[in-house]
Design a protein around this motif. Sequence first.
Motif, PDB file in Angstrom:
ATOM      1  N   TYR A 245       0.750  -1.077   0.040  1.00 23.00           N
ATOM      2  CA  TYR A 245       0.050  -0.094   0.106  1.00 23.00           C
ATOM      3  C   TYR A 245       0.786   1.321   0.105  1.00 23.00           C
ATOM      4  O   TYR A 245       0.996   2.018  -0.912  1.00 23.00           O
ATOM      5  N   TRP A 246       1.896   1.192   0.831  1.00 19.48           N
ATOM      6  CA  TRP A 246       2.766   2.580   1.073  1.00 19.48           C
ATOM      7  C   TRP A 246       3.749   2.918  -0.276  1.00 19.48           C
ATOM      8  O   TRP A 246       3.910   3.607  -0.649  1.00 19.48           O
ATOM      9  N   ALA A 247       4.153   1.422  -0.667  1.00 16.17           N
ATOM     10  CA  ALA A 247       4.898   1.613  -1.896  1.00 16.17           C
ATOM     11  C   ALA A 247       4.202   2.304  -3.135  1.00 16.17           C
ATOM     12  O   ALA A 247       4.750   3.134  -3.656  1.00 16.17           O
ATOM     13  N   LYS A 248       2.925   1.882  -3.156  1.00  8.45           N
ATOM     14  CA  LYS A 248       1.874   2.367  -4.250  1.00  8.45           C
ATOM     15  C   LYS A 248       1.852   3.980  -3.976  1.00  8.45           C
ATOM     16  O   LYS A 248       1.988   4.871  -4.856  1.00  8.45           O
ATOM     17  N   HIS A 249       1.442   4.134  -2.852  1.00 10.31           N
ATOM     18  CA  HIS A 249       1.493   5.688  -2.220  1.00 10.31           C
ATOM     19  C   HIS A 249       2.460   6.552  -2.686  1.00 10.31           C
ATOM     20  O   HIS A 249       2.332   7.698  -3.109  1.00 10.31           O
ATOM     21  N   PHE A 250       3.537   6.188  -2.328  1.00  9.06           N
ATOM     22  CA  PHE A 250       4.667   6.943  -2.879  1.00  9.06           C
ATOM     23  C   PHE A 250       5.200   6.614  -4.101  1.00  9.06           C
ATOM     24  O   PHE A 250       6.335   7.140  -4.501  1.00  9.06           O
TER      25      PHE A 250
ATOM     26  N   SER B 166       9.011   1.058  -5.532  1.00 10.21           N
ATOM     27  CA  SER B 166       8.814  -0.468  -5.473  1.00 10.21           C
ATOM     28  C   SER B 166       8.655  -0.653  -3.842  1.00 10.21           C
ATOM     29  O   SER B 166       8.978  -0.060  -3.073  1.00 10.21           O
ATOM     30  N   VAL B 167       8.056  -1.888  -3.601  1.00 10.04           N
ATOM     31  CA  VAL B 167       8.039  -2.524  -2.298  1.00 10.04           C
ATOM     32  C   VAL B 167       9.398  -2.456  -1.533  1.00 10.04           C
ATOM     33  O   VAL B 167       9.824  -1.992  -0.574  1.00 10.04           O
ATOM     34  N   ASP B 168      10.618  -2.561  -2.547  1.00 12.82           N
ATOM     35  CA  ASP B 168      11.931  -2.823  -2.071  1.00 12.82           C
ATOM     36  C   ASP B 168      12.451  -1.566  -1.785  1.00 12.82           C
ATOM     37  O   ASP B 168      13.205  -1.257  -0.660  1.00 12.82           O
ATOM     38  N   GLU B 169      12.077  -0.549  -2.694  1.00 14.70           N
ATOM     39  CA  GLU B 169      12.423   0.943  -2.503  1.00 14.70           C
ATOM     40  C   GLU B 169      11.956   1.480  -0.910  1.00 14.70           C
ATOM     41  O   GLU B 169      12.544   2.042  -0.177  1.00 14.70           O
ATOM     42  N   PHE B 170      10.734   1.083  -0.870  1.00 15.59           N
ATOM     43  CA  PHE B 170      10.024   1.552   0.371  1.00 15.59           C
ATOM     44  C   PHE B 170      10.484   0.871   1.456  1.00 15.59           C
ATOM     45  O   PHE B 170      10.959   1.658   2.595  1.00 15.59           O
ATOM     46  N   LYS B 171      11.074  -0.427   1.592  1.00 17.15           N
ATOM     47  CA  LYS B 171      11.517  -0.967   2.650  1.00 17.15           C
ATOM     48  C   LYS B 171      13.036  -0.408   3.157  1.00 17.15           C
ATOM     49  O   LYS B 171      13.321  -0.392   4.141  1.00 17.15           O
ATOM     50  N   ALA B 172      13.587  -0.013   1.889  1.00 16.68           N
ATOM     51  CA  ALA B 172      15.074   0.308   2.174  1.00 16.68           C
ATOM     52  C   ALA B 172      14.769   1.840   2.589  1.00 16.68           C
ATOM     53  O   ALA B 172      15.729   2.196   3.636  1.00 16.68           O
ATOM     54  N   ALA B 173      13.914   2.662   2.292  1.00 14.83           N
ATOM     55  CA  ALA B 173      13.709   3.950   2.956  1.00 14.83           C
ATOM     56  C   ALA B 173      13.302   3.776   4.383  1.00 14.83           C
ATOM     57  O   ALA B 173      13.646   4.676   5.351  1.00 14.83           O
ATOM     58  N   LYS B 174      12.480   2.741   4.602  1.00 16.98           N
ATOM     59  CA  LYS B 174      11.940   2.781   5.836  1.00 16.98           C
ATOM     60  C   LYS B 174      13.072   2.318   6.782  1.00 16.98           C
ATOM     61  O   LYS B 174      13.300   2.779   7.924  1.00 16.98           O
ATOM     62  N   ASP B 175      14.026   1.301   6.286  1.00 12.95           N
ATOM     63  CA  ASP B 175      14.932   0.834   7.130  1.00 12.95           C
ATOM     64  C   ASP B 175      15.903   2.063   7.438  1.00 12.95           C
ATOM     65  O   ASP B 175      16.644   2.125   8.606  1.00 12.95           O
ATOM     66  N   LYS B 176      16.110   3.115   6.286  1.00 16.95           N
ATOM     67  CA  LYS B 176      17.101   4.155   6.633  1.00 16.95           C
ATOM     68  C   LYS B 176      16.707   5.256   7.295  1.00 16.95           C
ATOM     69  O   LYS B 176      17.344   5.570   8.494  1.00 16.95           O
ATOM     70  N   VAL B 177      15.320   5.650   7.359  1.00 16.60           N
ATOM     71  CA  VAL B 177      14.750   6.639   8.061  1.00 16.60           C
ATOM     72  C   VAL B 177      13.714   6.240   9.067  1.00 16.60           C
ATOM     73  O   VAL B 177      13.446   7.203  10.040  1.00 16.60           O
ATOM     74  N   GLY B 178      13.301   4.959   9.471  1.00 13.55           N
ATOM     75  CA  GLY B 178      12.543   4.609  10.272  1.00 13.55           C
ATOM     76  C   GLY B 178      10.939   4.578  10.086  1.00 13.55           C
ATOM     77  O   GLY B 178      10.583   4.664   8.968  1.00 13.55           O
ATOM     78  N   ASP B 179      10.211   4.330  11.213  1.00 12.05           N
ATOM     79  CA  ASP B 179       8.838   4.154  10.787  1.00 12.05           C
ATOM     80  C   ASP B 179       8.045   5.424  10.397  1.00 12.05           C
ATOM     81  O   ASP B 179       6.698   5.261  10.175  1.00 12.05           O
TER      82      ASP B 179
END
Length: 51
Positions: free
Chosen positions: A19-24, A27-40
């Motif tokens: 959902y959030w990958a589509k929102h931004f 890709s899901v991988d890009e979103f996960k990488a961003a989440k890992d980098k900056v947090g929740d």
Amino acid sequence: MEENNKAEVAKMDQFDYEYWAKHFDVSVDEFKAAKDKVGDNLEEIAKYFKK
């Protein structure tokens, strides 16, 4: 029953990533990488993608 709960949580987590990958519009991988980098924090993730 506990196993079912874990499976449900895993499904919900996966759905949230999709959902959030589509929102931004990433890709899901890009979103996960961003989440890992900056947090929740979604505001911080949004700032990360605006760079």
